[in-house]
Design a protein around this motif. Structure first.
Motif, PDB file in Angstrom:
ATOM      1  N   GLY A  28     -21.279 -14.863  -3.702  1.00  0.00           N
ATOM      2  CA  GLY A  28     -22.344 -14.881  -2.710  1.00  0.00           C
ATOM      3  C   GLY A  28     -21.787 -14.966  -1.306  1.00  0.00           C
ATOM      4  N   PHE A  29     -22.695 -14.969  -0.350  1.00  0.00           N
ATOM      5  CA  PHE A  29     -22.299 -15.183   1.036  1.00  0.00           C
ATOM      6  C   PHE A  29     -23.276 -16.163   1.651  1.00  0.00           C
ATOM      7  N   SER A  30     -22.716 -17.123   2.396  1.00  0.00           N
ATOM      8  CA  SER A  30     -23.533 -18.159   3.024  1.00  0.00           C
ATOM      9  C   SER A  30     -22.741 -18.793   4.154  1.00  0.00           C
ATOM     10  N   GLY A  31     -23.374 -19.673   4.867  1.00  0.00           N
ATOM     11  CA  GLY A  31     -22.700 -20.403   5.942  1.00  0.00           C
ATOM     12  C   GLY A  31     -21.867 -21.558   5.424  1.00  0.00           C
ATOM     13  N   TRP A  32     -21.947 -21.841   4.116  1.00  0.00           N
ATOM     14  CA  TRP A  32     -21.232 -22.967   3.519  1.00  0.00           C
ATOM     15  C   TRP A  32     -20.283 -22.501   2.436  1.00  0.00           C
ATOM     16  N   GLY A  33     -19.369 -21.657   2.750  1.00  0.00           N
ATOM     17  CA  GLY A  33     -18.392 -21.189   1.786  1.00  0.00           C
ATOM     18  C   GLY A  33     -18.878 -19.987   1.003  1.00  0.00           C
ATOM     19  N   VAL A  34     -18.046 -19.548   0.077  1.00  0.00           N
ATOM     20  CA  VAL A  34     -18.340 -18.381  -0.750  1.00  0.00           C
ATOM     21  C   VAL A  34     -18.687 -18.858  -2.161  1.00  0.00           C
ATOM     22  N   VAL A  53     -21.016 -22.464  -7.869  1.00  0.00           N
ATOM     23  CA  VAL A  53     -20.079 -23.451  -7.332  1.00  0.00           C
ATOM     24  C   VAL A  53     -19.406 -22.846  -6.104  1.00  0.00           C
ATOM     25  N   ARG A  54     -19.142 -23.692  -5.131  1.00  0.00           N
ATOM     26  CA  ARG A  54     -18.433 -23.244  -3.936  1.00  0.00           C
ATOM     27  C   ARG A  54     -17.735 -24.422  -3.280  1.00  0.00           C
ATOM     28  N   SER A  55     -16.764 -24.103  -2.451  1.00  0.00           N
ATOM     29  CA  SER A  55     -16.022 -25.104  -1.699  1.00  0.00           C
ATOM     30  C   SER A  55     -15.759 -24.525  -0.317  1.00  0.00           C
ATOM     31  N   TYR A  56     -15.803 -25.379   0.682  1.00  0.00           N
ATOM     32  CA  TYR A  56     -15.502 -24.894   2.026  1.00  0.00           C
ATOM     33  C   TYR A  56     -14.927 -26.014   2.874  1.00  0.00           C
ATOM     34  N   HIS A  71     -15.607 -29.750   1.499  1.00  0.00           N
ATOM     35  CA  HIS A  71     -16.844 -30.023   0.782  1.00  0.00           C
ATOM     36  C   HIS A  71     -16.934 -29.111  -0.437  1.00  0.00           C
ATOM     37  N   SER A  72     -17.701 -29.540  -1.430  1.00  0.00           N
ATOM     38  CA  SER A  72     -18.004 -28.673  -2.565  1.00  0.00           C
ATOM     39  C   SER A  72     -19.485 -28.814  -2.904  1.00  0.00           C
ATOM     40  N   TYR A 123     -28.993 -28.971  -6.313  1.00  0.00           N
ATOM     41  CA  TYR A 123     -27.621 -28.786  -5.883  1.00  0.00           C
ATOM     42  C   TYR A 123     -27.003 -30.141  -5.581  1.00  0.00           C
ATOM     43  N   SER A 124     -25.750 -30.288  -5.965  1.00  0.00           N
ATOM     44  CA  SER A 124     -24.987 -31.501  -5.733  1.00  0.00           C
ATOM     45  C   SER A 124     -23.943 -31.208  -4.664  1.00  0.00           C
ATOM     46  N   TRP A 125     -24.083 -31.864  -3.525  1.00  0.00           N
ATOM     47  CA  TRP A 125     -23.214 -31.650  -2.378  1.00  0.00           C
ATOM     48  C   TRP A 125     -22.218 -32.798  -2.327  1.00  0.00           C
ATOM     49  N   SER A 126     -20.938 -32.498  -2.420  1.00  0.00           N
ATOM     50  CA  SER A 126     -19.895 -33.511  -2.428  1.00  0.00           C
ATOM     51  C   SER A 126     -19.054 -33.397  -1.158  1.00  0.00           C
ATOM     52  N   SER A 127     -19.012 -34.490  -0.405  1.00  0.00           N
ATOM     53  CA  SER A 127     -18.209 -34.564   0.819  1.00  0.00           C
ATOM     54  C   SER A 127     -17.243 -35.738   0.685  1.00  0.00           C
TER      55      SER A 127
END
Length: 166
Positions: free
Chosen positions: A35-41, A63-66, A77-78, A111-115
């Motif tokens: 995908g494409f987004s402002g928060w990683g691929v 799943v993504r990480s940036y 973040h993931s 969605y689970s946002w991990s920082s």
């Protein structure tokens, strides 16, 4: 102008003669891509099942990480997401050829946002409700290319991938 009108009419008649639903009731397809987004691929995988002549229901995992630079610090973040979706396919209504699939629908997921510890920003996990519009081009009876745009949630602004009819 007359030639263009005649050509378009013949083209429409050809498409109408070759239109059909891309996913019959009870059949499934597997989708995978990026995908494409402002928060990683995001990387995603999902499945859709035909539940009505023009309606599919499905699920998706992503799943993504940036990396983010915040006040001269670097944070990784993931985001992990799981969503359900429903789509209406316009092939029958618009007399679209069987090689193509045009759809739109809604999705609902978590969605689970991990920082990292000590991150001063404001990212949190939660529920996302969104909408999507997309299309597919099938190379043959089993494999197709998928392009989708969406919004209103934290999953993705869009995605591109492959579809495999099961």
């Amino acid at each position: 102008m007359k030639k263009i009108s005649i050509a378009l009419t013949l083209l429409c008649l050809f498409f109408m003669a070759h239109s059909q639903n891309p996913l019959p009731v009870g059949k499934a397809q597997f989708n995978v891509g990026v995908g494409f987004s402002g928060w990683g691929v995001p990387v995603y995988a999902g499945i859709d099942v035909g539940v009505h002549q023009n309606i599919t229901l499905g699920g998706e995992f992503s799943v993504r990480s940036y990396r983010e630079n915040w006040k001269n610090n670097h944070y990784r973040h993931s985001i992990i997401g799981i969503a359900a979706n429903g789509n209406y396919h316009f092939n029958t209504v618009l007399n679209i050829p069987k090689e193509f699939d045009f759809y739109a629908g809604l999705n609902l997921g978590f969605y689970s946002w991990s920082s990292p510890d000590g991150y001063p920003g404001d990212h949190s996990s939660g529920i996302g409700l969104g909408a999507q519009i997309g299309g597919r081009y099938y190379f043959n009876n089993k494999v197709g290319l998928n392009l989708e745009f969406g919004g209103g949630d934290a999953f993705s602004d869009g995605k591109i991938g492959l579809t495999f009819k099961l």
